[in-house]
Design an enzyme around this catalytic site. Structure first.
Site, PDB file in Angstrom:
ATOM      1  N   ASN A  35     -32.253  29.082   1.638  1.00 59.20           N
ATOM      2  CA  ASN A  35     -32.294  28.791   3.078  1.00 59.20           C
ATOM      3  C   ASN A  35     -33.666  28.180   3.357  1.00 59.20           C
ATOM      4  O   ASN A  35     -34.669  28.736   2.923  1.00 59.20           O
ATOM      5  CB  ASN A  35     -32.114  30.098   3.860  1.00 59.20           C
ATOM      6  CG  ASN A  35     -32.401  29.938   5.353  1.00 59.20           C
ATOM      7  OD1 ASN A  35     -32.344  28.827   5.876  1.00 59.20           O
ATOM      8  ND2 ASN A  35     -32.719  31.035   6.020  1.00 59.20           N
ATOM      9  N   GLY A  36     -33.699  27.043   4.049  1.00 62.51           N
ATOM     10  CA  GLY A  36     -34.991  26.414   4.339  1.00 62.51           C
ATOM     11  C   GLY A  36     -35.087  25.052   3.683  1.00 62.51           C
ATOM     12  O   GLY A  36     -34.064  24.464   3.306  1.00 62.51           O
ATOM     13  N   CYS A  91     -28.664  28.217   7.323  1.00 65.49           N
ATOM     14  CA  CYS A  91     -28.105  28.781   6.089  1.00 65.49           C
ATOM     15  C   CYS A  91     -28.188  30.304   6.091  1.00 65.49           C
ATOM     16  O   CYS A  91     -29.143  30.876   6.618  1.00 65.49           O
ATOM     17  CB  CYS A  91     -28.879  28.283   4.882  1.00 65.49           C
ATOM     18  SG  CYS A  91     -28.884  26.505   4.739  1.00 65.49           S
ATOM     19  N   GLU A 134     -30.863  23.828  31.835  1.00 66.08           N
ATOM     20  CA  GLU A 134     -30.128  24.809  31.025  1.00 66.08           C
ATOM     21  C   GLU A 134     -28.608  24.616  31.186  1.00 66.08           C
ATOM     22  O   GLU A 134     -27.858  24.695  30.216  1.00 66.08           O
ATOM     23  CB  GLU A 134     -30.564  26.230  31.419  1.00 66.08           C
ATOM     24  CG  GLU A 134     -29.818  27.366  30.757  1.00 66.08           C
ATOM     25  CD  GLU A 134     -29.900  27.381  29.227  1.00 66.08           C
ATOM     26  OE1 GLU A 134     -30.687  26.633  28.644  1.00 66.08           O
ATOM     27  OE2 GLU A 134     -29.111  28.129  28.636  1.00 66.08           O
ATOM     28  N   ARG A 166     -24.835  32.000  12.641  1.00 68.30           N
ATOM     29  CA  ARG A 166     -26.079  31.245  12.489  1.00 68.30           C
ATOM     30  C   ARG A 166     -25.827  29.742  12.486  1.00 68.30           C
ATOM     31  O   ARG A 166     -26.750  28.965  12.713  1.00 68.30           O
ATOM     32  CB  ARG A 166     -26.778  31.646  11.181  1.00 68.30           C
ATOM     33  CG  ARG A 166     -27.273  33.067  11.165  1.00 68.30           C
ATOM     34  CD  ARG A 166     -27.604  33.508   9.764  1.00 68.30           C
ATOM     35  NE  ARG A 166     -28.761  32.836   9.213  1.00 68.30           N
ATOM     36  CZ  ARG A 166     -30.015  33.273   9.324  1.00 68.30           C
ATOM     37  NH1 ARG A 166     -30.244  34.378   9.983  1.00 68.30           N
ATOM     38  NH2 ARG A 166     -31.011  32.622   8.784  1.00 68.30           N
ATOM     39  N   HIS A 179     -34.883   8.104  41.247  1.00 69.24           N
ATOM     40  CA  HIS A 179     -35.779   7.382  40.336  1.00 69.24           C
ATOM     41  C   HIS A 179     -35.093   7.064  39.014  1.00 69.24           C
ATOM     42  O   HIS A 179     -35.737   6.993  37.973  1.00 69.24           O
ATOM     43  CB  HIS A 179     -37.050   8.205  40.091  1.00 69.24           C
ATOM     44  CG  HIS A 179     -37.830   8.434  41.355  1.00 69.24           C
ATOM     45  ND1 HIS A 179     -38.434   7.415  42.048  1.00 69.24           N
ATOM     46  CD2 HIS A 179     -38.048   9.557  42.076  1.00 69.24           C
ATOM     47  CE1 HIS A 179     -39.024   7.909  43.128  1.00 69.24           C
ATOM     48  NE2 HIS A 179     -38.784   9.216  43.174  1.00 69.24           N
ATOM     49  N   LYS A 181     -27.801  29.069  15.192  1.00 67.22           N
ATOM     50  CA  LYS A 181     -28.343  30.096  16.083  1.00 67.22           C
ATOM     51  C   LYS A 181     -29.814  30.350  15.797  1.00 67.22           C
ATOM     52  O   LYS A 181     -30.624  30.519  16.698  1.00 67.22           O
ATOM     53  CB  LYS A 181     -27.554  31.391  15.852  1.00 67.22           C
ATOM     54  CG  LYS A 181     -27.989  32.557  16.707  1.00 67.22           C
ATOM     55  CD  LYS A 181     -27.384  32.441  18.061  1.00 67.22           C
ATOM     56  CE  LYS A 181     -27.817  33.517  19.015  1.00 67.22           C
ATOM     57  NZ  LYS A 181     -27.634  33.070  20.405  1.00 67.22           N
ATOM     58  N   TRP A 214     -26.082  25.037   6.070  1.00 68.42           N
ATOM     59  CA  TRP A 214     -26.236  24.144   7.217  1.00 68.42           C
ATOM     60  C   TRP A 214     -26.963  22.919   6.671  1.00 68.42           C
ATOM     61  O   TRP A 214     -28.136  22.999   6.296  1.00 68.42           O
ATOM     62  CB  TRP A 214     -27.052  24.843   8.296  1.00 68.42           C
ATOM     63  CG  TRP A 214     -27.124  24.113   9.593  1.00 68.42           C
ATOM     64  CD1 TRP A 214     -26.208  24.145  10.610  1.00 68.42           C
ATOM     65  CD2 TRP A 214     -28.185  23.267  10.057  1.00 68.42           C
ATOM     66  NE1 TRP A 214     -26.628  23.376  11.657  1.00 68.42           N
ATOM     67  CE2 TRP A 214     -27.839  22.815  11.347  1.00 68.42           C
ATOM     68  CE3 TRP A 214     -29.394  22.837   9.503  1.00 68.42           C
ATOM     69  CZ2 TRP A 214     -28.657  21.969  12.095  1.00 68.42           C
ATOM     70  CZ3 TRP A 214     -30.206  21.988  10.239  1.00 68.42           C
ATOM     71  CH2 TRP A 214     -29.827  21.563  11.516  1.00 68.42           C
ATOM     72  N   LYS A 269     -26.148  23.740  28.086  1.00 68.24           N
ATOM     73  CA  LYS A 269     -24.959  24.525  27.739  1.00 68.24           C
ATOM     74  C   LYS A 269     -23.752  23.594  27.633  1.00 68.24           C
ATOM     75  O   LYS A 269     -22.939  23.713  26.730  1.00 68.24           O
ATOM     76  CB  LYS A 269     -24.673  25.579  28.816  1.00 68.24           C
ATOM     77  CG  LYS A 269     -25.550  26.809  28.746  1.00 68.24           C
ATOM     78  CD  LYS A 269     -25.154  27.726  27.628  1.00 68.24           C
ATOM     79  CE  LYS A 269     -26.313  28.498  27.051  1.00 68.24           C
ATOM     80  NZ  LYS A 269     -27.350  27.752  26.346  1.00 68.24           N
ATOM     81  N   GLU A 309     -24.050  21.536  24.443  1.00 64.69           N
ATOM     82  CA  GLU A 309     -23.939  22.326  23.215  1.00 64.69           C
ATOM     83  C   GLU A 309     -22.502  22.666  22.862  1.00 64.69           C
ATOM     84  O   GLU A 309     -22.108  22.545  21.712  1.00 64.69           O
ATOM     85  CB  GLU A 309     -24.692  23.665  23.378  1.00 64.69           C
ATOM     86  CG  GLU A 309     -26.178  23.573  23.241  1.00 64.69           C
ATOM     87  CD  GLU A 309     -26.841  24.933  23.444  1.00 64.69           C
ATOM     88  OE1 GLU A 309     -27.705  25.278  22.639  1.00 64.69           O
ATOM     89  OE2 GLU A 309     -26.504  25.654  24.401  1.00 64.69           O
TER      90      GLU A 309
HETATM   91  C1  G6P Z   1     -31.246  27.076  18.560  1.00 61.51           C
HETATM   92  C2  G6P Z   1     -30.161  27.867  19.279  1.00 61.51           C
HETATM   93  C3  G6P Z   1     -30.482  27.939  20.765  1.00 61.51           C
HETATM   94  C4  G6P Z   1     -31.878  28.514  20.968  1.00 61.51           C
HETATM   95  C5  G6P Z   1     -32.934  27.739  20.173  1.00 61.51           C
HETATM   96  C6  G6P Z   1     -34.270  28.460  20.174  1.00 61.51           C
HETATM   97  O1  G6P Z   1     -31.215  25.752  18.939  1.00 61.51           O
HETATM   98  O2  G6P Z   1     -28.904  27.249  19.096  1.00 61.51           O
HETATM   99  O3  G6P Z   1     -29.520  28.753  21.421  1.00 61.51           O
HETATM  100  O4  G6P Z   1     -32.194  28.456  22.329  1.00 61.51           O
HETATM  101  O5  G6P Z   1     -32.532  27.636  18.807  1.00 61.51           O
HETATM  102  O6  G6P Z   1     -34.095  29.674  19.511  1.00 61.51           O
HETATM  103  P1  G6P Z   1     -34.969  30.962  19.719  1.00 61.51           P
HETATM  104  O7  G6P Z   1     -34.375  31.972  18.794  1.00 61.51           O
HETATM  105  O8  G6P Z   1     -36.367  30.599  19.293  1.00 61.51           O
HETATM  106  O9  G6P Z   1     -34.885  31.345  21.136  1.00 61.51           O
END
Ligand code: G6P
Length: 613
Positions: free
Chosen positions: A100-101, A2, A484, A27, A507, A608, A75, A488, A491
Site C-alpha cells: 500500500n503506498g 489499497c 460541500e 477504503r 462574476h 476513503k 487502488w 457530495k 463524489e
Molecule cells: C478522501 C475521502 C474524503 C475525505 C478526504 C480527506 O478524499 O474520500 O471523504 O474528506 O479523503 O480525508 P481525511 O481522512 O483526511 O478527512
C-alpha cells in the site's frame, strides 16, 4: 486506498483473508488478490480485476487450503486496474508481496533488477519490491535480513506484507509511511491496514510505527525499529461492536451514517460542555497553557475536512477574534510561506491517515508553531499519535467513502475549539455563549427534524438524474457548505457540480445558468437574507431552476419565487446553520446517486483513506 490483510494461523485462513478484504472495501479499490502457501508448501495465488466478491467466487471454484497468506485490495496508481497489475506479486514462486503506498524510486530499481535478469510482468511500482527482496535473499540467505536490505533501498511512503515459501509459518510486515496494524490472536497473528479488517477475529491491536518491521509467527511476533532493535509497542483493545461496521436495515452505509448524525453529534458533545461553557481540558491538559498564547490559527485538511476548516475560519475569527488561515494540505506542504507568530497548527482528518495532511503535520512540527492539534475520528491513527494535542470526534466508524457524520462532528469540534479559544482569549460573553451552547445541545433534535424531510428530498432528486451540471450557492459559513454540497454530488452521483459564494454568481457562473441549470441555495434568515434573495432573483431572471433550503418559507410564497422548490428548515442561531444545512445536501446527493444506480458507498476512482500523495 489499497488494503492489506495477512494471517498466520492453525485454522484455514483463506476465508478470514477474504472477510478482512470485505471490511477494507470501504477504503476504495479496483482489483483484489490473495496468495497463500498450501499444504504442499506451494505458493498459490488468485487475482481479479474487480470486486472482492468476484475473488470470493473465483475461490469457490479453486479453493485455497492454507494456514498462512496475504491478501490485498488495489487502488490503481501505477498501471491500469487489471489482473496483471493486481497484488500479490510474486518473485520466482518463492516470495509473495502486497503493498500500500508508492515506491518512488521504482524506475531506477526496475532497471537495476532487469540488469540482474529479473522479469517484470506488470506496470506497477510494487513488483520491484518483491524482486528486490528475492535478490537480497539470494545474497544473504535470510528472510528478515533480505526484507530489511530491500526496505533500505525503497524510497517513498508505503506498507508491505510479504511471505516466503522457505518460511511457511511467517509473514513479515513493514510500515514506512502507510498504516499497518498487528492483530493479536490465540496462537494466530494477523496484519492489516486497518483494525476494522480484523474486528471479527480479535480486539487486540498494535499500531506499528514508521520504519517498524514485524516478523509474525503463529505463537509470537517480534517488532524491530529503524535501527533493527527489537522493540515492544503498546497493545490497544478496541471495543467497536460489529454492528458499527454492518449496514443493518439500510441499503447503503452512507444512508445509515447520514441517519446516525444526531447521535454522532450528541456523542461528540458528551462530557465536553456544561450549560454555559466548554470544559477547559477537552483538547488535552496541555491546551490550557497553550491556548491563551494563541495569536493565529492555521487550519490544514483535504477534501470534506477542508470544508469543515473553511467554516471554522468564520467561527474562530468571529467568536475568538483570532486571525485564522485555511489551506489544503497538498498546497501547504510545497510552498514557501510567511509564518504567523504564536500560531496554533490544526489538522482535520476523519481518518487520521491522509498522506498530505500527515506530511503537513510533520512539516509543521519542524517549524515554529506554538503547538499542533488534530481533530480526528479514528483513535490510534497516526495523526492522533503524532500531534501534540488531540480531539476525538466520536462519530463512530464511518464506512461510506463520502464523509457525512465525520464531517458534522468535525464542525461540532471546531465550534467547541472556537468557543474554547474565545474563553481563553477573554472574548467570552456569558449570554451569547450560553445561547450558543444551548442551541448546540438542541442540534441533534433539529437534525432529526431535518432528516424527516428525507422523502421530500428524494422527490427533488428525481429532477437531477438527467442533469449534467448543478450549482450550489451560499453566503458566509454556508459558502463552504455549498462547496460541500457540490462535492457530495460530484463524489457519488458523478454530476458536475460547483459551489460558489452567492455573491460571486455574477462574476462567472451566471453565464452557465439557463432553463436546464439547477441552482441549490441555502437561505437562512439573518443579516444576509436580502442579499441572498437578490442572488436568487439573478438566477430566476435567467430561467435557472431554484432549489432552496430556508427557514423563511413565507418569502417564497410570493409570486417572485412561485416556481422555486422549497425545503423548510428549522430556525437556529446563524453560527450553527452550517451544521444543519449540510444534512439535506447530503441526502440530495445520496438520492440522486441511488436513482442513477452508482456505487454509493464506494464511488469510482475514490478512496476513503488516501494514503498516497
Ligand atoms: C478522501 C475521502 C474524503 C475525505 C478526504 C480527506 O478524499 O474520500 O471523504 O474528506 O479523503 O480525508 P481525511 O481522512 O483526511 O478527512
Amino acid at each position: 486506498m489499497c488494503g492489506i490483510v495477512g494471517a498466520v494461523a492453525k485454522r484455514p485462513i483463506a476465508g478470514l483473508l477474504i472477510d478482512g478484504l470485505k471490511k477494507l472495501e470501504y477504503r476504495g479499490y479496483d482489483s483484489a488478490g490473495i496468495a497463500v502457501i498450501d499444504a504442499q508448501h506451494q505458493l498459490k495465488r488468485l487475482r481479479v480485476a474487480g470486486k472482492v466478491r468476484e475473488l470470493e467466487n473465483a475461490l469457490s471454484t479453486q479453493p485455497l487450503y492454507a494456514h498462512m497468506g496475504i491478501a490485498h485490495t488495489r487502488w490503481a496508481t501505477h498501471g491500469v486496474p487489471s489482473e496483471q497489475n493486481a497484488h500479490p506479486f510474486i518473485s520466482h514462486d518463492k516470495f509473495a508481496l502486497v503493498h500500500n503506498g508508492i515506491i518512488e524510486n521504482h524506475s531506477i530499481l526496475r532497471e537495476k533488477l532487469l540488469r540482474e535478469g529479473y522479469q517484470f510482468l506488470s506496470e506497477t511500482d510494487t513488483e520491484t519490491a518483491v524482486h528486490l527482496i528475492h535478490y537480497h535473499y539470494t545474497q544473504m540467505g535470510d528472510f528478515l535480513s533480505a526484507v530489511r536490505a530491500a526496505v533500505n533501498e525503497l524510497e517513498g511512503a508505503y506498507a508491505l506484507g510479504v511471505f516466503s515459501t522457505d518460511y511457511p509459518d511467517r509473514v513479515i510486515g513493514v510500515r514506512q509511511g502507510a498504516p499497518l496494524v498487528i492483530g493479536k490472536g490465540q496462537n494466530e497473528n494477523f496484519i492489516a491496514s486497518d483494525p476494522l479488517a480484523l474486528l471479527s477475529i480479535t480486539q487486540q491491536f498494535i499500531y506499528l510505527e514508521d520504519y517498524d518491521i514485524v516478523d509474525l509467527g503463529l505463537h509470537a511476533f517480534q517488532i524491530y525499529d529503524r535501527q533493527g532493535q527489537a522493540v515492544n509497542r503498546e497493545t490497544h483493545t478496541l471495543s467497536v461492536g460489529l454492528d458499527a461496521i454492518e449496514r443493518g436495515e439500510y441499503r447503503h452505509f452512507m444512508k445509515k451514517e447520514i441517519m446516525e448524525q444526531p447521535e454522532a453529534i450528541a456523542s461528540c458533545l458528551e462530557g465536553r460542555i456544561t450549560k454555559s461553557h466548554v470544559l477547559p481540558a477537552i483538547f488535552g491538559p496541555k491546551a490550557e497553557t497553550i491556548f491563551p498564547q494563541v495569536e493565529h490559527v492555521q487550519l490544514i485538511a483535504c477534501g470534506t475536512s477542508y470544508h469543515a476548516a473553511m467554516v471554522a475560519r468564520y467561527w474562530i475569527e468571529s467568536l475568538a477574534r483570532i486571525p485564522c488561515s485555511v489551506e489544503v494540505a497538498s498546497e501547504f506542504r510545497y510552498r514557501e510561506m510567511a509564518q504567523s507568530k504564536n500560531s496554533l497548527f490544526v489538522t482535520l482528518s476523519q481518518s487520521g491517515e491522509t498522506a498530505d495532511t500527515l506530511a503537513a503535520l510533520r512539516l509543521a512540527k519542524k517549524m515554529d508553531y506554538l503547538s499542533s492539534l488534530v481533530i480526528c475520528n479514528v483513535p490510534g491513527s497516526t495523526m492522533m499519535r503524532e500531534a501534540d494535542l488531540h480531539f476525538l470526534t466520536r462519530a463512530g466508524v464511518e464506512i461510506g467513502v463520502a464523509s457525512t457524520k465525520a464531517f458534522v462532528t468535525q464542525l461540532t469540534a471546531l465550534l467547541l475549539l472556537a468557543l474554547t479559544l474565545r474563553q481563553q482569549n477573554k472574548q467570552a460573553d456569558e449570554k451569547i455563549d450560553r445561547e450558543l451552547i444551548e442551541q448546540l445541545q438542541n442540534l441533534p433534535g433539529l437534525i432529526q427534524k431535518v432528516l424527516q424531510q428525507d422523502e421530500m428530498i428524494a422527490n427533488w432528486a428525481k429532477a437531477f438524474t438527467e442533469k449534467q451540471h448543478a450549482i450550489f450557492i451560499g453566503r458566509g459559513t454556508l459558502y463552504p457548505i455549498a462547496l460541500e454540497g457540490a462535492l457530495k454530488m460530484k463524489e457519488i452521483s458523478y454530476i458536475h457540480a460547483e459551489g460558489y459564494p452567492s455573491g460571486e454568481l455574477k462574476h462567472g457562473p451566471l453565464a452557465l445558468v439557463d432553463t436546464s441549470m439547477p441552482v441549490i441555495a441555502t437561505v437562512p434568515g439573518g443579516t444576509l437574507l436580502e442579499k441572498s434573495l437578490s442572488n436568487l432573483q439573478e438566477v430566476r431572471a435567467r430561467g435557472g431552476k431554484l432549489y432552496v433550503l430556508t427557514d423563511q418559507t413565507h418569502l417564497f410564497h410570493q409570486d417572485a419565487f412561485a416556481d422555486a422548490h422549497i425545503i423548510p428548515m428549522p430556525s437556529l442561531h446563524p453560527l450553527l446553520t452550517p451544521i444543519l444545512y449540510t444534512i439535506p445536501l447530503q441526502l440530495l446527493a445520496y438520492h440522486v446517486a441511488v436513482l442513477k444506480g452508482t456505487d454509493v458507498d464506494q464511488p469510482r476512482n475514490l478512496a476513503k483513506s488516501v494514503t498516497v500523495e
